[in-house]
Design a protein around this motif. Structure first.
Motif, mmCIF file in Angstrom:
data_model
loop_
_atom_site.group_PDB
_atom_site.id
_atom_site.type_symbol
_atom_site.label_atom_id
_atom_site.label_comp_id
_atom_site.label_asym_id
_atom_site.label_seq_id
_atom_site.Cartn_x
_atom_site.Cartn_y
_atom_site.Cartn_z
ATOM 1 N N VAL A 19 0.863 -1.182 0.000
ATOM 2 C CA VAL A 19 0.000 0.000 0.000
ATOM 3 C C VAL A 19 0.903 1.237 0.000
ATOM 4 N N LEU A 20 0.611 2.166 -0.888
ATOM 5 C CA LEU A 20 1.325 3.439 -0.949
ATOM 6 C C LEU A 20 0.290 4.546 -0.946
ATOM 7 N N HIS A 21 0.346 5.426 0.069
ATOM 8 C CA HIS A 21 -0.567 6.571 0.124
ATOM 9 C C HIS A 21 0.167 7.805 -0.396
ATOM 10 N N VAL A 22 -0.490 8.509 -1.323
ATOM 11 C CA VAL A 22 0.096 9.702 -1.919
ATOM 12 C C VAL A 22 -0.873 10.863 -1.699
ATOM 13 N N GLN A 28 -7.147 16.137 -10.250
ATOM 14 C CA GLN A 28 -6.689 15.615 -11.542
ATOM 15 C C GLN A 28 -5.359 14.873 -11.404
ATOM 16 N N ASP A 29 -4.511 15.296 -10.467
ATOM 17 C CA ASP A 29 -3.251 14.577 -10.213
ATOM 18 C C ASP A 29 -3.557 13.181 -9.659
ATOM 19 N N THR A 48 -9.499 9.107 -2.144
ATOM 20 C CA THR A 48 -10.413 9.607 -1.114
ATOM 21 C C THR A 48 -10.199 11.106 -0.952
ATOM 22 N N VAL A 49 -11.300 11.786 -0.688
ATOM 23 C CA VAL A 49 -11.242 13.217 -0.433
ATOM 24 C C VAL A 49 -11.801 13.448 0.963
ATOM 25 N N GLY A 50 -10.973 13.985 1.847
ATOM 26 C CA GLY A 50 -11.382 14.235 3.228
ATOM 27 C C GLY A 50 -12.264 15.460 3.354
ATOM 28 N N GLY A 53 -10.854 18.679 2.359
ATOM 29 C CA GLY A 53 -10.408 18.773 0.978
ATOM 30 C C GLY A 53 -9.097 18.068 0.697
ATOM 31 N N LYS A 54 -8.559 17.360 1.695
ATOM 32 C CA LYS A 54 -7.303 16.628 1.506
ATOM 33 C C LYS A 54 -7.553 15.462 0.545
ATOM 34 N N ILE A 55 -6.779 15.397 -0.532
ATOM 35 C CA ILE A 55 -6.940 14.372 -1.568
ATOM 36 C C ILE A 55 -5.832 13.336 -1.403
ATOM 37 N N THR A 56 -6.239 12.107 -1.139
ATOM 38 C CA THR A 56 -5.273 11.021 -0.955
ATOM 39 C C THR A 56 -5.539 9.939 -1.990
#
Length: 97
Positions: A19-22, A28-29, A48-50, A53-56
């Motif tokens: 598992v790699l979380h970015v 779009q990225d 996932t979007v928290g 607004g944090k995009i993981t």
């Protein structure tokens, strides 16, 4: 094997997939990375979007393995089978790499 013989409860052999979380600045990225991950065989990947607004984007492998070995202290498989499981798990680790 020594630890298994001394176990009094249930024992499970478990291999967790890669598992790699970015953390991504833009959706779009994350979408582009998700496409690359899925096209590369990481079918369990997702975005996932928290609330803030944090995009993981998570790149996840499907190479998991979970096998019960003993139940209530009683070994349910042979030593030969355990050696086979270790071999399979090591192959999965190589695939992760």
């Amino acid at each position: 094997m020594t630890a298994l013989e001394k176990a009094t409860g249930d024992v499970v052999f478990k291999f967790e997939p890669f598992v790699l979380h970015v953390l991504c600045q833009e959706l779009q990225d994350a979408q582009m990375l998700h496409s690359v991950a899925v096209d590369s065989g990481f079918r369990n990947s997702g975005i996932t979007v928290g609330k803030g607004g944090k995009i993981t984007m998570a790149v996840r492998s499907t190479h998991c393995l979970e096998v019960p070995l003993s139940h209530k202290g009683r070994l349910m498989v042979s030593e030969e089978y355990i050696e086979f499981l270790v071999h399979v798990a090591n192959q999965k680790m190589e695939e992760n790499i």
